[in-house]
Enzyme design. Structure first.
Site, mmCIF file in Angstrom:
data_model
loop_
_atom_site.group_PDB
_atom_site.id
_atom_site.type_symbol
_atom_site.label_atom_id
_atom_site.label_comp_id
_atom_site.label_asym_id
_atom_site.label_seq_id
_atom_site.Cartn_x
_atom_site.Cartn_y
_atom_site.Cartn_z
ATOM 1 C CE1 TYR A 173 6.315 3.823 1.663
ATOM 2 C CE2 TYR A 173 5.027 2.179 2.838
ATOM 3 C CZ TYR A 173 5.678 3.405 2.813
ATOM 4 O OH TYR A 173 5.677 4.194 3.933
ATOM 5 C CB VAL A 191 3.351 30.781 42.576
ATOM 6 C CG1 VAL A 191 4.682 30.557 43.282
ATOM 7 C CG2 VAL A 191 2.478 29.531 42.688
ATOM 8 C CB ALA A 207 -0.915 -0.012 1.226
ATOM 9 C CG HIS A 208 0.485 3.419 2.912
ATOM 10 N ND1 HIS A 208 0.810 3.184 4.227
ATOM 11 C CD2 HIS A 208 -0.879 3.371 2.867
ATOM 12 C CE1 HIS A 208 -0.302 2.998 4.939
ATOM 13 N NE2 HIS A 208 -1.334 3.104 4.120
ATOM 14 N N GLY A 260 -3.282 1.722 16.456
ATOM 15 C CA GLY A 260 -1.903 2.191 16.401
ATOM 16 C C GLY A 260 -1.663 3.352 17.323
ATOM 17 N NE ARG A 318 -8.391 10.824 14.411
ATOM 18 C CZ ARG A 318 -8.999 11.859 14.979
ATOM 19 N NH1 ARG A 318 -9.822 12.605 14.279
ATOM 20 N NH2 ARG A 318 -8.801 12.142 16.252
#
Length: 639
Positions: free
Chosen positions: A160, A447, A157-158, A308, A286
């Site tokens: 590659y 503070v 995928a992606h 993930g 997601r």
């Protein structure tokens, strides 16, 4: 609440997984010098395995030297086998299973990360080289078996190399490996045969594939994607791991989706494919809550679910879900600052996480303090709260002081932009966590040096955040001029025509908030519009502005405000030509001029009293919340 579907076992060939949760392959930058597995990578995976994750998958592992860029894993040498064995043995001892993701990156490594790599793409590889790469995948599979992995995954995928070969938009060959679907799929199917031939019969083979091919001049139709999976199944692939995205178009945002993309955005795309294929499907996109993860399994839309970044944000995600304590999970907010921006930023040694700065530091553990200390924390924002929690876990006595009437600092403002509710929820969650832990908190308390002298703490952490300092701009005293903090706090509510000056991370969100309220917004920015935004989030800016009718001008250098008119000079980035322009406005919102609130008087008092001090987050330098929680962690670990 129980999640019976999510925690039901599943058997794939000879491997039985105790539940349906998989930690997918994600770049960690924890592999040293391309080949050496250090204790941080081992501890990172072991932590998730101990929590009950059924299967962890490594980040991409190069099958040969050609695409092996510096930040990636390798599995093509005998030393790689020895190194990987350290990882698999440790995960097995922790009760988990380990998979490896076999990978050839095609054009991606050289284009994005390492110019020294060979450029191997459909257009540059000879037939002989393609067939050699197929053999290298097979040899890598054999090494994965020797290294003790339980699962092998082929990354196709992606964009590659296997995806490049499949895609008509990236494969322009005219020989037996290009053109028709039969030819374009040849490399993938031959690679699967080589991998399967080097694996035991009872060992599962996964394949990562895009469930949608998109945003390129030519794309694979759905029927081709289905055909790829079913024919791959005939060749021995057991699970289709369905993802989405490519690195040559806007679709890259789907690989590591930021908050602009809805939770579970890919569920129906994956289910559409699942109904047409013959093997189990793993899905990603997601899915960060046990409720959604259980539902996709229960409804039969996935067989396995990839969690993930949810497990980056909380290493105990699986354990807490199994115990029905989903409200105790520290949720991923989709900021992508630690899991994506840190990958491409050389300043970061490893990935990290805004919600969980201990990512990559699991090997250090939270060592108990030899001597408990009273630590006074000034500021109850995300950094201050994180410091208090880690200090308490280590056995110290944190005391949190906040000048306002509630914890959270300015981070809830980050949750006001459209689609960013997760950010506001994160601040609220941390505030509840402080209460749940019983940490001492003083609200509405400023503070002072006198308070420091009275309390005599052993250490002080200054997490006071930032302040607005009005810039030198002609017309700043005009009644129509306000600033981002007054708008975000609700003190001022602009209407009508609004000019937002400064369109960085905050200004871009102020513009969207105002546009969503019905204002007609124009943004002006000295640098590029969206300056300082995380890369993936910035990619959404132009289409979002267009959708919301927000006008934008970059290269603005000279500004004046006179009688509800903004005068400015803009320089065109390409031509360097300048033009004078005016805007008639009802309001002007200044979205720059933020400076550190370092509390020099408190620092001087600490030095006078000999009290160790730590300045963190925006009190040190205005940046995003990633730095606040990271520096909080560093301070709390050092004490």
């Amino acid at each position: 609440m129980s999640y019976d579907a999510l925690f039901s076992p599943i058997k794939i060939r000879g491997l039985e997984l105790k539940n349906r949760v998989v930690m997918p392959g994600m770049n960690t930058k924890m592999v040293r010098d391309k080949h050496f597995v250090d204790e941080n990578l081992i501890a990172y995976h072991v932590a998730r395995a101990k929590a009950g994750c059924a299967l962890n998958i490594t980040e991409v592992a190069a099958v040969c030297p050609a695409p092996h860029a510096y930040m990636y894993f390798g599995i093509y040498t005998d030393e790689d086998v020895r190194q990987c064995r350290k990882l698999t043995d440790a995960v097995h001892a922790a009760g988990g299973k380990m998979g490896v993701q076999l990978w050839h990156g095609g054009f991606t490594p050289q284009y994005f990360f390492d110019k020294t790599n060979a450029l191997e793409t459909p257009d540059t590889c000879s037939i002989e080289r393609l067939q050699e790469i197929e053999k290298e995948f097979g040899a890598a599979a054999g090494r994965a078996v020797q290294a003790g992995f339980d699962v092998i995954e082929l990354h196709a995928a992606h964009s590659y190399l296997p995806h490049e070969m499949l895609s008509p938009g990236m494969n322009h060959r005219t020989d037996a490996y290009g053109g028709s679907f039969e030819n374009r799929s040849r490399f993938l199917f031959e690679t699967i045969k080589e991998i399967r031939a080097n694996m035991p019969e009872d060992m599962p083979l996964f394949m990562r594939l895009d469930c949608v091919d998109e945003m390129m001049p030519q794309t694979m139709p759905e029927e081709e994607i289905v055909e790829v999976i079913n024919r791959a199944a005939d060749l021995g692939v057991d699970v289709a791991d369905l993802s989405r995205g490519n690195s040559i178009s806007f679709a890259t945002v789907y690989e590591v989706p930021p908050y602009q993309i809805p939770h579970g955005f890919n569920v129906e795309n994956i289910y559409k494919i699942k109904k047409q294929v013959r093997i189990p499907v793993m899905g990603v996109g997601r899915i960060t809550t046990p409720e959604l993860a259980n539902k996709v399994i229960e409804d039969g839309k996935f067989d396995l679910v990839a969690i993930g970044r949810g497990q980056l944000a909380d290493a105990q995600w699986v354990q807490k879900a199994r115990e029905g304590r989903s409200d105790a999970i520290r949720q991923c907010i989709g900021c992508t600052q630690g899991c994506y921006d840190a990958v491409i930023n050389p300043k970061f040694r490893t990935i990290t996480c805004t919600r969980n700065p201990l990512v990559g530091l699991e090997y250090k553990g939270l060592q108990k303090a030899a001597q408990p200390k009273k630590v006074l924390i000034v500021g109850g924002g995300m950094g201050g709260m994180m410091a208090a929690e880690i200090l308490q876990e280590r056995g110290h006595m944190p005391i949190l002081y906040e000048a306002s009437d509630k914890l959270g600092g300015k981070f809830p403002y980050a949750g006001m932009a459209p689609g960013k509710q997760d950010f506001a929820d994160a601040a609220a969650w941390e505030a509840k966590e402080i209460t749940r832990r019983g940490i001492e908190v003083h609200l509405r308390t400023k503070v002072t040096p006198e308070l420091l002298e009275r309390e005599k703490p052993d250490a002080v952490i200054l997490a006071t955040g930032s302040k607005y300092v009005a810039p030198s701009l002609e017309g700043m005293d005009s009644p129509c001029v306000t600033n981002q903090l007054k708008v975000l706090s609700g003190e001022v509510k602009p209407e009508g025509n609004v000019c937002v000056i400064g369109c960085g991370a905050i200004g871009s969100e102020v513009a969207q908030i105002l546009a969503a309220r019905g204002c007609r917004v124009t943004v002006l920015e000295k640098k590029g519009v969206g300056n300082g935004l995380a890369m993936l989030r910035k990619m959404f800016l132009k289409p979002t502005f267009k959708q919301m009718n927000i006008a934008s001008y970059g290269g603005v250098h000279t500004l004046e405000i006179h009688d509800r008119t903004v005068h400015f000079i803009r320089t065109d980035k390409k031509t360097q030509q300048t033009e004078e322009k005016t805007l008639d406005v009802d309001s002007v919102v200044i979205c720059f001029g933020i400076e550190a609130e370092g509390c020099e008087d408190l620092q001087r008092k600490c030095e006078e009293l000999g009290i160790p001090k730590y300045v963190i987050g925006d009190a040190k330098q205005p940046r995003n919340a990633l730095w606040a929680t990271r520096e909080a962690c560093e301070a709390a670990m050092e004490l």
